[in-house]
Design a protein around this motif. Structure first.
Motif, mmCIF file in Angstrom:
data_model
loop_
_atom_site.group_PDB
_atom_site.id
_atom_site.type_symbol
_atom_site.label_atom_id
_atom_site.label_comp_id
_atom_site.label_asym_id
_atom_site.label_seq_id
_atom_site.Cartn_x
_atom_site.Cartn_y
_atom_site.Cartn_z
ATOM 1 N N ALA A 197 0.839 -1.199 0.000
ATOM 2 C CA ALA A 197 0.000 0.000 0.000
ATOM 3 C C ALA A 197 0.869 1.242 0.000
ATOM 4 N N PHE A 198 0.431 2.250 -0.756
ATOM 5 C CA PHE A 198 1.038 3.578 -0.634
ATOM 6 C C PHE A 198 0.463 4.226 0.618
ATOM 7 N N CYS A 199 1.325 4.919 1.374
ATOM 8 C CA CYS A 199 0.891 5.560 2.618
ATOM 9 C C CYS A 199 1.481 6.972 2.655
ATOM 10 N N ASP A 200 0.670 7.915 3.190
ATOM 11 C CA ASP A 200 1.188 9.298 3.297
ATOM 12 C C ASP A 200 1.253 9.751 4.751
ATOM 13 N N GLY A 201 1.268 8.797 5.676
ATOM 14 C CA GLY A 201 1.302 9.128 7.093
ATOM 15 C C GLY A 201 -0.073 8.996 7.713
ATOM 16 N N GLU A 202 -1.105 9.123 6.836
ATOM 17 C CA GLU A 202 -2.473 9.084 7.343
ATOM 18 C C GLU A 202 -3.367 8.229 6.439
ATOM 19 N N ASN A 203 -3.256 8.473 5.136
ATOM 20 C CA ASN A 203 -4.107 7.750 4.183
ATOM 21 C C ASN A 203 -3.376 6.534 3.617
ATOM 22 N N VAL A 204 -4.185 5.558 3.197
ATOM 23 C CA VAL A 204 -3.642 4.300 2.670
ATOM 24 C C VAL A 204 -4.326 3.990 1.345
ATOM 25 N N VAL A 205 -3.555 3.699 0.306
ATOM 26 C CA VAL A 205 -4.120 3.245 -0.968
ATOM 27 C C VAL A 205 -3.482 1.903 -1.328
ATOM 28 N N LEU A 206 -4.310 0.865 -1.358
ATOM 29 C CA LEU A 206 -3.792 -0.486 -1.632
ATOM 30 C C LEU A 206 -3.427 -0.649 -3.103
ATOM 31 N N MET A 207 -2.384 -1.421 -3.342
ATOM 32 C CA MET A 207 -2.059 -1.839 -4.713
ATOM 33 C C MET A 207 -2.745 -3.181 -4.958
ATOM 34 N N ASP A 208 -2.662 -3.684 -6.193
ATOM 35 C CA ASP A 208 -3.123 -5.042 -6.445
ATOM 36 C C ASP A 208 -2.157 -6.006 -5.766
ATOM 37 N N ALA A 209 -2.601 -7.221 -5.535
ATOM 38 C CA ALA A 209 -1.764 -8.205 -4.832
ATOM 39 C C ALA A 209 -0.821 -8.917 -5.802
ATOM 40 N N ALA A 210 0.215 -9.523 -5.239
ATOM 41 C CA ALA A 210 1.145 -10.334 -6.020
ATOM 42 C C ALA A 210 1.446 -11.590 -5.212
ATOM 43 N N GLN A 211 1.943 -12.599 -5.886
ATOM 44 C CA GLN A 211 2.389 -13.797 -5.163
ATOM 45 C C GLN A 211 3.809 -14.131 -5.572
ATOM 46 N N ASP A 212 4.627 -14.321 -4.536
ATOM 47 C CA ASP A 212 6.071 -14.516 -4.683
ATOM 48 C C ASP A 212 6.379 -16.006 -4.521
ATOM 49 N N TYR A 213 7.351 -16.501 -5.249
ATOM 50 C CA TYR A 213 7.814 -17.889 -5.081
ATOM 51 C C TYR A 213 9.157 -17.852 -4.379
ATOM 52 N N LYS A 214 9.163 -18.175 -3.079
ATOM 53 C CA LYS A 214 10.376 -17.958 -2.280
ATOM 54 C C LYS A 214 11.383 -19.099 -2.372
ATOM 55 N N ARG A 215 10.890 -20.342 -2.544
ATOM 56 C CA ARG A 215 11.822 -21.475 -2.552
ATOM 57 C C ARG A 215 12.544 -21.569 -3.890
ATOM 58 N N VAL A 216 13.732 -22.168 -3.855
ATOM 59 C CA VAL A 216 14.586 -22.140 -5.046
ATOM 60 C C VAL A 216 14.093 -23.069 -6.156
ATOM 61 N N SER A 217 13.429 -24.182 -5.792
ATOM 62 C CA SER A 217 13.126 -25.197 -6.817
ATOM 63 C C SER A 217 11.630 -25.387 -7.031
ATOM 64 N N ASP A 218 11.306 -26.008 -8.162
ATOM 65 C CA ASP A 218 9.911 -26.286 -8.515
ATOM 66 C C ASP A 218 9.197 -27.019 -7.383
ATOM 67 N N GLY A 219 7.910 -26.775 -7.253
ATOM 68 C CA GLY A 219 7.117 -27.447 -6.220
ATOM 69 C C GLY A 219 7.447 -26.943 -4.823
ATOM 70 N N ASP A 220 8.026 -25.751 -4.732
ATOM 71 C CA ASP A 220 8.408 -25.154 -3.440
ATOM 72 C C ASP A 220 9.372 -26.036 -2.661
ATOM 73 N N ALA A 221 10.317 -26.637 -3.364
ATOM 74 C CA ALA A 221 11.353 -27.447 -2.708
ATOM 75 C C ALA A 221 12.630 -26.610 -2.570
ATOM 76 N N GLY A 222 13.509 -27.076 -1.668
ATOM 77 C CA GLY A 222 14.811 -26.429 -1.521
ATOM 78 C C GLY A 222 14.760 -25.208 -0.623
ATOM 79 N N PRO A 223 15.910 -24.572 -0.431
ATOM 80 C CA PRO A 223 16.006 -23.458 0.515
ATOM 81 C C PRO A 223 15.289 -22.194 0.052
ATOM 82 N N ASN A 224 15.040 -21.294 1.003
ATOM 83 C CA ASN A 224 14.451 -19.997 0.699
ATOM 84 C C ASN A 224 15.426 -19.120 -0.075
ATOM 85 N N THR A 225 14.875 -18.243 -0.913
ATOM 86 C CA THR A 225 15.699 -17.293 -1.674
ATOM 87 C C THR A 225 15.094 -15.907 -1.475
#
Ligand code: AMP
Ligand code: GLY
Length: 429
Positions: A197-225
């Motif tokens: 969200a963008f914030c100006d100290g008082e007001n909040v404007v949400l952005m659209d959502a995103a989804q991150d893939y944190k693990r290194v390998s397919d199927g969410d296997a392996g260590p975090n990156t």
């Protein structure tokens, strides 16, 4: 207007790219930037954590707005120093950046405001933390309090894992001073999403959502990156979930920070777990997500500079964001070995071929120029991003571009946005 972007990753390339598209911007600088950013910005030999050099450059060169990408200079007080020198800067002050700089502070604020988050205890004594683990039992999540470059979170499936993490953090100090204190948290279950969200100290404007893939390998296997890919929008983040996040998370936290005399300006990022009981906060970041920004900004319509200025000036109540209906997918091409040790300096080929594809933009994350050619210079090297009318189309296009590019020992996940494609297929049935 001249704008300086501080940082050198894919997030900063996306920021500089979107800022350069503003008709109000006459020139973009980057400190220090990367080989890809040179096409939209003049790259300066100034490190992203060199506060004095950034302030001096901004003052000497009449910079109208400095946009600070990474958390380290924010927590270190770069925005405070720029403001003191009379330069407009986008991002929170050091005091407000503590929302990311201390996970314990973030938890305390959340508890005070009734923000849904995992139950937790904080410790600075290893014996007390260990006794707590024995009492409540695994699975648990152990988190170093301070900044640990995304590595300070340990998912402890067994008590032995939890004890090892406590030893590593509090006794062996593997995260240095970031691990003087730690959190022991309840483990939550569900699908994750990133909401900024963008914030100006008082007001909040949400952005659209995103989804991150944190693990290194397919199927969410392996260590975090730091993140191996991303997509936006995210169907499970429904209008109702957004409303819940706005009313139960963003608004109360921004109001609490203001009442503490530490108004939060800039981007507040909530890592959410979408649980059966609604969205719960896993973490706050005080900046744009990386690689979330690389799929969010290509979908954002309108002038980013106007929105950033509104945040700095406290005029966000006059801003409404518009989003493209198109889907965005970004695939991270990483150096062999990443997230563990890796080599750099390998030439990258095929960038021009990838750039010729429609709806593709290749954001550079860890690249440099050497002898006139572009070489690898980091763990995450490129964020190959594509837009499409469906996730199926956008993803196919992103991988077409990935396949056009090569460098020695490159690796990437082949299942980015698969969840979104599966949902598309199910919806069509
Ligand atoms: P953080 O940096 O706090 O977002 O943690 C990194 C990752 O650890 C998150 O993206 C989650 O996948 C996981 N994580 C953090 N906290 C929890 C929790 N309480 N329950 C389950 N997973 C968690
Ligand atoms: N993508 C996670 C982060 O920016 O911290």
């Amino acid at each position: 207007m001249k704008i300086l972007v501080v940082g050198s990753g894919g997030r900063e390339h996306a920021l500089a790219w979107k800022i350069a598209a503003s008709p109000r911007v006459e020139k973009v600088y980057a400190a220090p930037g990367n080989a890809g950013m040179c096409s939209v910005a003049e790259c300066l030999p100034i490190r992203s954590d060199d506060i004095d050099a950034v302030v001096k450059f901004a003052v000497d060169n009449g910079i109208g707005l400095v946009v600070v990408g990474p958390e380290v200079p924010l927590v270190g007080g770069m925005v405070d120093a720029l403001s003191l020198a009379g330069i407009k800067a986008f991002g929170p002050t050091a005091k407000a950046a503590v929302l990311e700089g201390s996970k314990i502070f973030a938890k305390e604020i959340m508890t005070k405001c009734g923000v849904p988050t995992a139950a937790y205890r904080s410790f600075d004594q290893p014996e007390e933390a260990a006794a707590w683990v024995e009492l409540v039992g695994a699975p648990l999540v152990i988190k170093a309090d301070g900044l640990a470059a995304g590595k300070g979170v340990i998912i402890a499936r067994t008590s032995a894992d939890a004890h090892r993490a406590i030893d590593d953090i509090l006794i062996k100090s593997v995260f240095g001073s970031a691990g003087r204190r730690l959190l022991v948290e309840e483990m939550l279950d569900g699908e994750e999403a990133s909401l900024m969200a963008f914030c100006d100290g008082e007001n909040v404007v949400l952005m659209d959502a995103a989804q991150d893939y944190k693990r290194v390998s397919d199927g969410d296997a392996g260590p975090n990156t730091g993140g191996m890919g991303c997509y936006s929008p995210v169907a499970p983040v429904t209008p109702l979930i957004r409303e819940m996040a706005l009313e139960n998370v963003f608004r109360p936290v921004i109001a609490e920070m203001a009442s503490m005399g530490v108004p939060f300006k800039g981007v507040l990022y909530a890592g959410l777990m979408l649980t059966a009981d609604g969205p719960m906060v896993l973490e706050f970041n005080v900046r744009f997500g990386d690689p979330e920004t690389q799929v969010i900004l290509p979908r954002m319509e309108g002038d980013l500079v106007d929105v950033m200025e509104a945040c700095v000036d406290g005029r966000l109540d006059q801003v409404e964001l518009k989003w493209s209906e198109r889907k965005a997918v970004s695939v991270v091409m990483a150096s062999g070995g990443y997230p563990a040790a890796y080599s750099t300096g390998y030439p990258i080929t095929g960038l021009e071929d990838a750039a010729k594809l429609d709806d593709v933009v290749v954001f550079h994350a860890g690249t440099a120029m050497a002898d006139g050619s572009i070489v690898t210079a980091g763990g995450r090297v490129l964020n190959v991003t594509a837009l499409g009318d469906s996730f199926c189309g956008a993803t196919a296009r992103a991988y077409e571009a990935v396949n056009a590019i090569s460098f020695k020992d490159a690796h990437w996940r082949s299942d980015i946005a698969k969840r979104a494609i599966d949902r598309e297929v199910t919806d069509e049935r």
